[in-house]
Write a protein that holds these residues in place. Structure first.
Motif, PDB file in Angstrom:
ATOM      1  N   SER A   1      79.061 -88.440 -24.436  1.00  9.07           N
ATOM      2  CA  SER A   1      79.440 -88.292 -23.566  1.00  9.07           C
ATOM      3  C   SER A   1      78.941 -86.962 -22.782  1.00  9.07           C
ATOM      4  CB  SER A   1      81.108 -87.853 -23.523  1.00  9.07           C
ATOM      5  OG  SER A   1      81.329 -86.912 -24.626  1.00  9.07           O
ATOM      6  N   SER A   2      78.366 -86.377 -23.684  1.00  6.01           N
ATOM      7  CA  SER A   2      77.375 -85.462 -22.445  1.00  6.01           C
ATOM      8  C   SER A   2      76.613 -86.109 -21.569  1.00  6.01           C
ATOM      9  CB  SER A   2      76.441 -84.510 -23.574  1.00  6.01           C
ATOM     10  OG  SER A   2      75.659 -85.392 -23.767  1.00  6.01           O
ATOM     11  N   ASP A   3      76.706 -87.308 -21.478  1.00  4.86           N
ATOM     12  CA  ASP A   3      75.333 -88.734 -20.674  1.00  4.86           C
ATOM     13  C   ASP A   3      76.743 -88.721 -19.778  1.00  4.86           C
ATOM     14  OD1 ASP A   3      72.969 -91.185 -21.509  1.00  4.86           O
ATOM     15  OD2 ASP A   3      72.936 -88.940 -20.735  1.00  4.86           O
ATOM     16  N   VAL A   4      77.126 -88.105 -19.418  1.00  5.43           N
ATOM     17  CA  VAL A   4      78.433 -88.894 -18.224  1.00  5.43           C
ATOM     18  C   VAL A   4      78.532 -87.772 -17.246  1.00  5.43           C
ATOM     19  CG1 VAL A   4      80.972 -90.135 -18.170  1.00  5.43           C
ATOM     20  CG2 VAL A   4      79.975 -90.265 -20.391  1.00  5.43           C
ATOM     21  N   LYS A   5      78.225 -88.297 -16.068  1.00  5.54           N
ATOM     22  CA  LYS A   5      77.942 -87.699 -14.774  1.00  5.54           C
ATOM     23  C   LYS A   5      79.323 -88.906 -13.878  1.00  5.54           C
ATOM     24  CE  LYS A   5      73.498 -85.801 -14.997  1.00  5.54           C
ATOM     25  NZ  LYS A   5      73.318 -86.179 -16.443  1.00  5.54           N
ATOM     26  N   VAL A   6      80.159 -87.951 -12.707  1.00  6.56           N
ATOM     27  CA  VAL A   6      80.684 -88.803 -11.830  1.00  6.56           C
ATOM     28  C   VAL A   6      79.564 -87.709 -10.230  1.00  6.56           C
ATOM     29  CG1 VAL A   6      82.538 -88.903 -10.538  1.00  6.56           C
ATOM     30  CG2 VAL A   6      82.954 -89.003 -13.076  1.00  6.56           C
ATOM     31  N   LEU A   7      79.077 -88.913  -9.693  1.00  5.54           N
ATOM     32  CA  LEU A   7      79.102 -88.496  -8.129  1.00  5.54           C
ATOM     33  C   LEU A   7      79.735 -88.447  -7.216  1.00  5.54           C
ATOM     34  CD1 LEU A   7      75.493 -90.218  -7.452  1.00  5.54           C
ATOM     35  CD2 LEU A   7      76.158 -87.482  -8.830  1.00  5.54           C
ATOM     36  N   GLY A   8      80.400 -87.665  -6.880  1.00  4.77           N
ATOM     37  CA  GLY A   8      81.260 -87.742  -5.490  1.00  4.77           C
ATOM     38  C   GLY A   8      81.897 -86.535  -4.979  1.00  4.77           C
TER      39      GLY A   8
ATOM     40  N   ILE B   1      77.222 -92.107 -13.607  1.00  2.61           N
ATOM     41  CA  ILE B   1      75.797 -92.363 -14.045  1.00  2.61           C
ATOM     42  C   ILE B   1      76.680 -92.475 -15.574  1.00  2.61           C
ATOM     43  CG2 ILE B   1      73.679 -91.756 -14.204  1.00  2.61           C
ATOM     44  CD1 ILE B   1      73.860 -90.571 -11.556  1.00  2.61           C
ATOM     45  N   HIS B   2      76.096 -93.257 -17.112  1.00  2.00           N
ATOM     46  CA  HIS B   2      76.980 -93.517 -18.073  1.00  2.00           C
ATOM     47  C   HIS B   2      75.140 -93.637 -19.070  1.00  2.00           C
ATOM     48  CE1 HIS B   2      78.584 -95.100 -21.890  1.00  2.00           C
ATOM     49  NE2 HIS B   2      78.138 -93.959 -21.962  1.00  2.00           N
ATOM     50  N   ALA B   3      74.867 -93.073 -19.774  1.00  2.00           N
ATOM     51  CA  ALA B   3      73.160 -92.900 -20.080  1.00  2.00           C
ATOM     52  C   ALA B   3      71.771 -93.514 -18.720  1.00  2.00           C
ATOM     53  CB  ALA B   3      73.490 -93.790 -21.485  1.00  2.00           C
ATOM     54  N   GLN B   4      72.503 -92.721 -18.198  1.00  2.39           N
ATOM     55  CA  GLN B   4      71.119 -92.923 -17.191  1.00  2.39           C
ATOM     56  C   GLN B   4      71.910 -94.297 -16.013  1.00  2.39           C
ATOM     57  OE1 GLN B   4      68.426 -91.549 -19.907  1.00  2.39           O
ATOM     58  NE2 GLN B   4      69.583 -90.054 -19.231  1.00  2.39           N
ATOM     59  N   LYS B   5      72.360 -95.502 -16.420  1.00  2.00           N
ATOM     60  CA  LYS B   5      72.995 -96.019 -15.615  1.00  2.00           C
ATOM     61  C   LYS B   5      73.572 -95.972 -14.826  1.00  2.00           C
ATOM     62  CE  LYS B   5      73.097 -99.476 -20.004  1.00  2.00           C
ATOM     63  NZ  LYS B   5      72.666-100.332 -19.459  1.00  2.00           N
ATOM     64  N   PRO B   6      73.567 -96.125 -13.135  1.00  2.00           N
ATOM     65  CA  PRO B   6      74.619 -96.591 -12.113  1.00  2.00           C
ATOM     66  C   PRO B   6      75.580 -97.312 -12.628  1.00  2.00           C
ATOM     67  CG  PRO B   6      72.648 -96.920 -11.119  1.00  2.00           C
ATOM     68  CD  PRO B   6      72.844 -97.023 -12.484  1.00  2.00           C
ATOM     69  N   ILE B   7      77.162 -97.105 -12.195  1.00  2.00           N
ATOM     70  CA  ILE B   7      77.822 -98.204 -11.931  1.00  2.00           C
ATOM     71  C   ILE B   7      78.549 -97.534 -10.687  1.00  2.00           C
ATOM     72  CG2 ILE B   7      79.796 -99.141 -12.748  1.00  2.00           C
ATOM     73  CD1 ILE B   7      77.564 -97.069 -15.911  1.00  2.00           C
ATOM     74  N   CYS B   8      78.719 -98.556  -9.504  1.00  2.00           N
ATOM     75  CA  CYS B   8      79.726 -98.387  -8.538  1.00  2.00           C
ATOM     76  C   CYS B   8      81.116 -99.080  -7.813  1.00  2.00           C
ATOM     77  CB  CYS B   8      78.059 -98.647  -7.403  1.00  2.00           C
ATOM     78  SG  CYS B   8      76.332 -98.214  -7.491  1.00  2.00           S
TER      79      CYS B   8
ATOM     80  N   VAL C   1      85.629 -97.846 -13.302  1.00  2.00           N
ATOM     81  CA  VAL C   1      87.791 -97.586 -13.853  1.00  2.00           C
ATOM     82  C   VAL C   1      87.763 -99.024 -15.015  1.00  2.00           C
ATOM     83  CG1 VAL C   1      90.044 -97.738 -14.133  1.00  2.00           C
ATOM     84  CG2 VAL C   1      88.907 -96.572 -11.919  1.00  2.00           C
ATOM     85  N   GLN C   2      87.509-100.162 -14.503  1.00  2.00           N
ATOM     86  CA  GLN C   2      87.211-101.061 -15.007  1.00  2.00           C
ATOM     87  C   GLN C   2      86.018-101.290 -16.651  1.00  2.00           C
ATOM     88  OE1 GLN C   2      88.487-105.376 -13.693  1.00  2.00           O
ATOM     89  NE2 GLN C   2      87.300-104.386 -11.948  1.00  2.00           N
ATOM     90  N   TYR C   3      84.798-100.450 -15.699  1.00  2.00           N
ATOM     91  CA  TYR C   3      84.092-100.220 -16.564  1.00  2.00           C
ATOM     92  C   TYR C   3      83.976 -99.391 -18.235  1.00  2.00           C
ATOM     93  CZ  TYR C   3      79.596 -98.459 -18.700  1.00  2.00           C
ATOM     94  OH  TYR C   3      78.581 -97.441 -19.106  1.00  2.00           O
ATOM     95  N   ILE C   4      85.468 -97.676 -17.716  1.00  2.00           N
ATOM     96  CA  ILE C   4      85.368 -97.030 -17.955  1.00  2.00           C
ATOM     97  C   ILE C   4      86.191 -98.188 -19.188  1.00  2.00           C
ATOM     98  CG2 ILE C   4      86.550 -94.744 -18.494  1.00  2.00           C
ATOM     99  CD1 ILE C   4      85.728 -93.744 -15.991  1.00  2.00           C
ATOM    100  N   ASP C   5      87.246 -98.404 -19.118  1.00  2.00           N
ATOM    101  CA  ASP C   5      87.957 -99.525 -19.470  1.00  2.00           C
ATOM    102  C   ASP C   5      87.355 -99.764 -21.059  1.00  2.00           C
ATOM    103  OD1 ASP C   5      91.258-101.147 -19.567  1.00  2.00           O
ATOM    104  OD2 ASP C   5      90.871 -99.352 -20.552  1.00  2.00           O
ATOM    105  N   GLU C   6      86.714-100.201 -20.847  1.00  2.00           N
ATOM    106  CA  GLU C   6      86.032-101.709 -21.550  1.00  2.00           C
ATOM    107  C   GLU C   6      84.681-100.815 -22.445  1.00  2.00           C
ATOM    108  OE1 GLU C   6      84.079-104.664 -18.745  1.00  2.00           O
ATOM    109  OE2 GLU C   6      86.255-104.902 -18.810  1.00  2.00           O
ATOM    110  N   VAL C   7      84.256 -99.205 -21.823  1.00  2.00           N
ATOM    111  CA  VAL C   7      83.049 -98.923 -22.680  1.00  2.00           C
ATOM    112  C   VAL C   7      84.023 -97.966 -23.911  1.00  2.00           C
ATOM    113  CG1 VAL C   7      81.614 -97.201 -23.395  1.00  2.00           C
ATOM    114  CG2 VAL C   7      81.475 -99.309 -20.845  1.00  2.00           C
TER     115      VAL C   7
END
Lengths: 230, 223
Positions: A3-10, A59-66, A72-78
């Motif tokens: 989880s050190s590879d988790v960033k939120v841009l906002g 940004i999770h493991a360098q991949k962006p989700i928008c 939120v659904q992505y977070i639930d599934e991962v």
């Protein structure tokens, strides 16, 4: 999961940005919060969300989700070992998705409409529309909560996050306009739920204070009302 | 699963209704169609979708599900054979993103090209091309957005395959040209060739007449 590879841009005032933060908190995932400045978009944002150039971006493991609800659904599934956010029953899930879409597509523009309203009459119309929408959400709360404390039942779920993220702005709007949007008479369920939601440990630290939002709103309004540069 | 009563409320022309037809047929689900006339909405439609009063509505064992993308996810959650959404969470997020993009940004830019004229239309075409480029990029190395077989994004973007051609015919302007969008054009052909798709297009002449009529007021509005 690293989880050190988790960033939120906002940005702290945005209700949409609150959503992934609440979701990550519920899943006990630590993340880095990278704040965008008002009126400017960082290189990272433009790279991560070239289509919309908007926050939030996860940004999770360098991949962006928008798109906040997709995030939120992505977070639930991962992070599937943590508490679940979406209901397990397909029909309940569809109902939650429906109301989340309603809040974003139909209700939020009305809330924003209060700030944008040019005259007293337009403002009052917008306020009425927001209140009507909240009465619909009261009905949704009764149906989804099934007698428990949250839209998600016993615990905060997807729809709580979708609706609850607007509570800061609802309260700021109430304060700035001297109106009550959530009230005991018309929306008693939501009033109780709002208290519970804002007091929740996953929400408390990311929900902006009403005062701060009201100040921020004044800055925004000044920006919009200022004549555009030639 | 006993008593699988499945009903789909839709119109003859709506691409949003068509997506549900494709999903149900893909999964081999038996269902009954209820065709609605939106100028005279049925009692049942208003009962099942009181907030938006729109189609499509899927009725499953008496329970209504509305909003086409929500319905697609419901169908995928309920009937697990032949999954429509990808398994991987990142791919799923990307699929949902593209479907939403198609319905919002892309559709509105294509619509602008259709209803505007002159300089405004030229600008609209520029925007539409930018949006179409995103789909073109997404198709690199793939036959369908879903990979070797159609999936959620193909179904969600399927409206482009029929509707854009109709609009292009009316305004006599090619928006999706083969030179700029070779992969997208190939996809449109491949998608249209899939059996469950090609058997279900709305009648061509009826569509032309319908959209000609829709365009009228916009033409009258310009000098």
């Amino acid at each position: 999961m690293d989880s050190s590879d988790v960033k939120v841009l906002g940005a702290w005032p945005s209700p949409f940005v609150m959503r992934p933060r609440i979701a990550l908190n519920i899943k006990s995932v630590t993340y880095e919060f990278l704040q965008e400045g008002l009126g400017s978009k960082s290189e990272l944002l433009l790279q991560s969300n070239p289509v919309h150039k908007k926050i939030p971006v996860l940004i999770h493991a360098q991949k962006p989700i928008c798109e906040s609800l997709i995030i939120v659904q992505y977070i639930d599934e991962v992070w599937s070992s943590g508490p679940t956010l979406l209901p397990s029953d397909p029909y309940d899930r569809a109902v939650a998705r429906f109301w989340a879409a309603y809040v974003d597509d139909k209700w939020f523009p009305c809330l924003r409409g209060i700030a944008k309203a040019q005259g007293k009459e337009t403002r009052e119309e917008a306020i009425e529309q927001v209140k009507e929408g909240l009465v619909l959400l009261e009905g949704a709360f009764e149906k989804c909560s099934k007698g428990k404390g949250y839209f998600g039942g016993e615990k905060i779920g997807y729809l709580d996050i979708a609706v609850g993220s607007f509570l800061g702005w609802i309260r700021a709007t109430e304060k700035m306009n001297g109106v009550k949007l959530l009230d005991e008479a018309k929306t008693p369920g939501l009033v109780g739920w709002a208290e519970r939601f804002c007091a929740n440990s996953a929400v408390k630290e990311v929900m902006p204070e009403t005062e701060k939002l009201a100040e921020f709103a004044k800055i925004l309004q000044a920006k919009f009302k200022a004549p555009p540069p030639n | 699963m006993a008593n699988e009563e499945v009903k789909l409320f839709r119109t003859w022309s709506s691409p949003f209704g068509l997506r549900i037809v494709w999903a149900l047929k893909l999964k081999g689900i038996e269902y009954e169609t209820v065709l609605e006339d939106l100028s005279n909405k049925s009692h049942l439609l208003l009962q099942y979708n009181p907030i938006h009063k729109k189609i499509p509505v899927l009725l499953h064992n008496g329970k209504p599900i509305v909003e086409s993308l929500v319905i697609l996810e419901y169908i995928d959650n309920t009937w697990e054979q032949i999954p429509i959404l990808p398994q991987d969470p990142y791919e799923r997020a990307r699929a949902r993103f593209l479907a939403k993009f198609g319905d919002e940004k892309l559709l509105s830019s294509i619509w602008s090209v259709f209803v505007k004229q002159g300089k405004e239309q030229e600008e609209a075409i520029g925007s539409a091309w930018e949006n179409l480029k995103i789909l073109e990029e997404e198709l690199k190395g793939k036959k369908f957005f879903g990979g070797d077989t159609i999936g959620f994004v193909d179904i969600a973007l399927g409206w482009t395959v029929n509707l854009i051609g109709i609009l292009e015919e009316i305004i006599e302007l090619k928006i999706v040209d083969e030179e700029k969008f070779p992969l997208l054009c190939a996809w449109m052909q491949d998608f249209a060739d899939v059996s469950i798709i090609k058997d279900n297009w709305p009648p061509h002449d009826k569509m032309i007449a319908k959209f000609l009529a829709i365009r009228e007021p916009y033409l009258a509005g310009s000098k």
